[in-house]
Design an enzyme around this catalytic site. Structure first.
Site, PDB file in Angstrom:
ATOM      1  N   ASN A  10      39.204  41.878  47.089  1.00 10.19           N
ATOM      2  CA  ASN A  10      40.566  41.809  46.571  1.00 10.19           C
ATOM      3  C   ASN A  10      41.058  43.248  46.474  1.00 10.19           C
ATOM      4  O   ASN A  10      40.669  43.970  45.560  1.00 10.19           O
ATOM      5  CB  ASN A  10      40.583  41.122  45.195  1.00 10.19           C
ATOM      6  CG  ASN A  10      41.968  41.150  44.572  1.00 10.19           C
ATOM      7  OD1 ASN A  10      42.950  41.510  45.222  1.00 10.19           O
ATOM      8  ND2 ASN A  10      42.045  40.766  43.301  1.00 10.19           N
ATOM      9  N   LYS A  12      43.920  44.281  45.761  1.00  8.95           N
ATOM     10  CA  LYS A  12      44.991  44.472  44.776  1.00  8.95           C
ATOM     11  C   LYS A  12      46.110  45.291  45.433  1.00  8.95           C
ATOM     12  O   LYS A  12      46.312  45.189  46.639  1.00  8.95           O
ATOM     13  CB  LYS A  12      44.432  45.106  43.502  1.00  8.95           C
ATOM     14  CG  LYS A  12      43.186  44.346  42.998  1.00  8.95           C
ATOM     15  CD  LYS A  12      42.720  44.719  41.647  1.00  8.95           C
ATOM     16  CE  LYS A  12      41.512  43.854  41.286  1.00  8.95           C
ATOM     17  NZ  LYS A  12      40.986  44.133  39.943  1.00  8.95           N
ATOM     18  N   HIS A  96      44.748  35.195  39.195  1.00  7.11           N
ATOM     19  CA  HIS A  96      44.011  36.397  38.797  1.00  7.11           C
ATOM     20  C   HIS A  96      44.481  36.835  37.406  1.00  7.11           C
ATOM     21  O   HIS A  96      45.655  36.709  37.081  1.00  7.11           O
ATOM     22  CB  HIS A  96      44.237  37.521  39.824  1.00  7.11           C
ATOM     23  CG  HIS A  96      43.277  38.639  39.662  1.00  7.11           C
ATOM     24  ND1 HIS A  96      43.429  39.598  38.674  1.00  7.11           N
ATOM     25  CD2 HIS A  96      42.129  38.948  40.317  1.00  7.11           C
ATOM     26  CE1 HIS A  96      42.405  40.441  38.747  1.00  7.11           C
ATOM     27  NE2 HIS A  96      41.603  40.066  39.727  1.00  7.11           N
ATOM     28  N   GLU A  98      45.135  39.628  36.261  1.00 10.60           N
ATOM     29  CA  GLU A  98      46.236  40.604  36.293  1.00 10.60           C
ATOM     30  C   GLU A  98      47.574  39.897  36.498  1.00 10.60           C
ATOM     31  O   GLU A  98      48.592  40.291  35.927  1.00 10.60           O
ATOM     32  CB  GLU A  98      45.973  41.636  37.404  1.00 10.60           C
ATOM     33  CG  GLU A  98      44.825  42.565  37.022  1.00 10.60           C
ATOM     34  CD  GLU A  98      44.008  43.086  38.194  1.00 10.60           C
ATOM     35  OE1 GLU A  98      44.472  43.026  39.346  1.00 10.60           O
ATOM     36  OE2 GLU A  98      42.875  43.557  37.935  1.00 10.60           O
ATOM     37  N   GLU A 168      35.920  35.512  36.624  1.00 12.60           N
ATOM     38  CA  GLU A 168      36.030  36.955  36.427  1.00 12.60           C
ATOM     39  C   GLU A 168      36.326  37.262  34.952  1.00 12.60           C
ATOM     40  O   GLU A 168      37.498  37.200  34.534  1.00 12.60           O
ATOM     41  CB  GLU A 168      37.171  37.521  37.271  1.00 12.60           C
ATOM     42  CG  GLU A 168      37.011  37.317  38.750  1.00 12.60           C
ATOM     43  CD  GLU A 168      37.865  38.300  39.547  1.00 12.60           C
ATOM     44  OE1 GLU A 168      37.295  39.025  40.356  1.00 12.60           O
ATOM     45  OE2 GLU A 168      39.094  38.351  39.329  1.00 12.60           O
ATOM     46  N   GLY A 174      37.108  46.100  36.782  1.00 10.79           N
ATOM     47  CA  GLY A 174      37.480  47.510  36.914  1.00 10.79           C
ATOM     48  C   GLY A 174      36.921  48.405  35.823  1.00 10.79           C
ATOM     49  O   GLY A 174      37.322  49.555  35.689  1.00 10.79           O
ATOM     50  N   SER A 214      33.344  44.232  38.577  1.00  9.93           N
ATOM     51  CA  SER A 214      32.452  45.373  38.804  1.00  9.93           C
ATOM     52  C   SER A 214      31.239  45.016  39.679  1.00  9.93           C
ATOM     53  O   SER A 214      30.138  45.520  39.453  1.00  9.93           O
ATOM     54  CB  SER A 214      32.017  45.996  37.467  1.00  9.93           C
ATOM     55  OG  SER A 214      33.152  46.468  36.755  1.00  9.93           O
TER      56      SER A 214
HETATM   57  P1  13P Z   1      36.483  45.131  40.303  1.00 10.77           P
HETATM   58  O1  13P Z   1      35.475  44.695  41.313  1.00 10.77           O
HETATM   59  O2  13P Z   1      37.194  46.411  40.685  1.00 10.77           O
HETATM   60  O3  13P Z   1      35.929  45.140  38.912  1.00 10.77           O
HETATM   61  O4  13P Z   1      37.669  44.022  40.310  1.00 10.77           O
HETATM   62  C1  13P Z   1      37.314  42.692  40.187  1.00 10.77           C
HETATM   63  C2  13P Z   1      38.495  41.871  40.487  1.00 10.77           C
HETATM   64  O5  13P Z   1      39.440  41.803  39.718  1.00 10.77           O
HETATM   65  C3  13P Z   1      38.531  41.150  41.771  1.00 10.77           C
HETATM   66  O6  13P Z   1      39.552  40.220  41.794  1.00 10.77           O
END
Ligand code: 13P
Length: 252
Positions: A10, A12, A96, A98, A168, A174, A214
């Site tokens: 992803n 983003k 997601h 976010e 997640e 992150g 992560s």
């Molecule tokens: P990270 O792998 O950067 O922690 O992000 C996870 C994520 O939100 C994937 O959708």
């Protein structure tokens, strides 16, 4: 029942069109065979047309990071699932954390989007996950269970069996603070139980459930060793060609 692993990057809101093209060039001939693992890149909508063109004839598949739940109409700025499908997009990531947090995506929106994605011949990757507060309060399972029941409402057993769920935990995204393999296994098993309760055991045995938060080449193997974890949704470590390929290598 054996479920095929699925690793999805992803990206983003990262990369330019040029950078996305360079990434595809760097990885496209090194992707493991699709009958071993589904390898997916989730890119910003701006690059999807170039990307679906560039991956033709390879084992790499393409995901959008969002879409709307109507096919067409007066919805300024939104992304049509029909148009995504026409570009050859395979998967759409929805729900997601976010998008839930910054763009106010609700469980009801996510459910409508899941239906729209199936109507247009693509596969949803439905994300769920709890905050640190919910985790600390010991309510992660019930919170995530409600998110999943709401997202899957009204889908057929066959649709659910073919889709992907990504667990997640928000506190692991992150942050470099990944969930333990025991936590990931426990939550993915709990999600499978919810699917069994809402649909049936056979459907629950078929649906693929990813862990995300992560995930890196160094820790992916321990998640993949968990019986209920069928893959990973990866942010930061999917951005560089080398580390994306290392994730796939660790799984195949
Ligand atoms: P990270 O792998 O950067 O922690 O992000 C996870 C994520 O939100 C994937 O959708």
């Amino acid at each position: 029942m054996s479920r095929k692993p699925i690793i999805a990057g992803n990206w983003k809101m990262n990369k330019t069109a040029q950078e996305s093209a360079e990434f595809i060039q760097a990885v496209k001939d090194k992707i493991p065979a699709k009958d071993l693992v589904d390898s997916v890149v989730g890119a910003p909508a701006l690059f999807l047309e170039n990307m679906t063109g560039a991956v033709k004839g390879t084992d790499l598949q393409v995901a959008a990071q969002n879409c709307y739940f109507e096919e067409a109409g007066a919805f300024t700025g939104e992304i049509s699932p029909k148009a995504l499908s026409a570009l050859g997009v395979d998967y759409v990531i929805i729900g997601h954390s976010e998008r839930r947090e910054y763009f106010h995506e609700t469980d009801e929106d996510i459910n409508k989007k899941a239906h729209a994605i199936f109507r247009n011949g693509m596969v949803p990757i439905v994300c769920c996950g709890e905050s640190l507060e919910t985790y600390d309060a010991g309510q992660a399972e019930s919170f995530v269970g409600k998110q999943i029941s709401a997202a899957l409402q009204g889908l057929t057993k066959g649709q659910v069996a073919s889709m992907v769920i990504a667990y997640e935990p928000i506190w692991a995204i992150g942050t470099g603070k990944s969930a333990t393999k025991d936590d990931a296994q426990k939550m993915c098993a709990a999600i499978r139980q919810v699917v069994a309760g809402d649909f049936d055991q056979e459907t629950a045995e078929s649906v693929r459930i990813q862990y995300g938060g992560s995930v890196k080449p160094e820790n992916i193997a321990e998640y993949m060793a968990c019986p209920d974890v069928d893959g990973a949704l990866v942010g930061g470590a999917s951005l560089q060609a080398d580390s994306f390929l290392a994730l796939l290598e660790a799984v195949k």
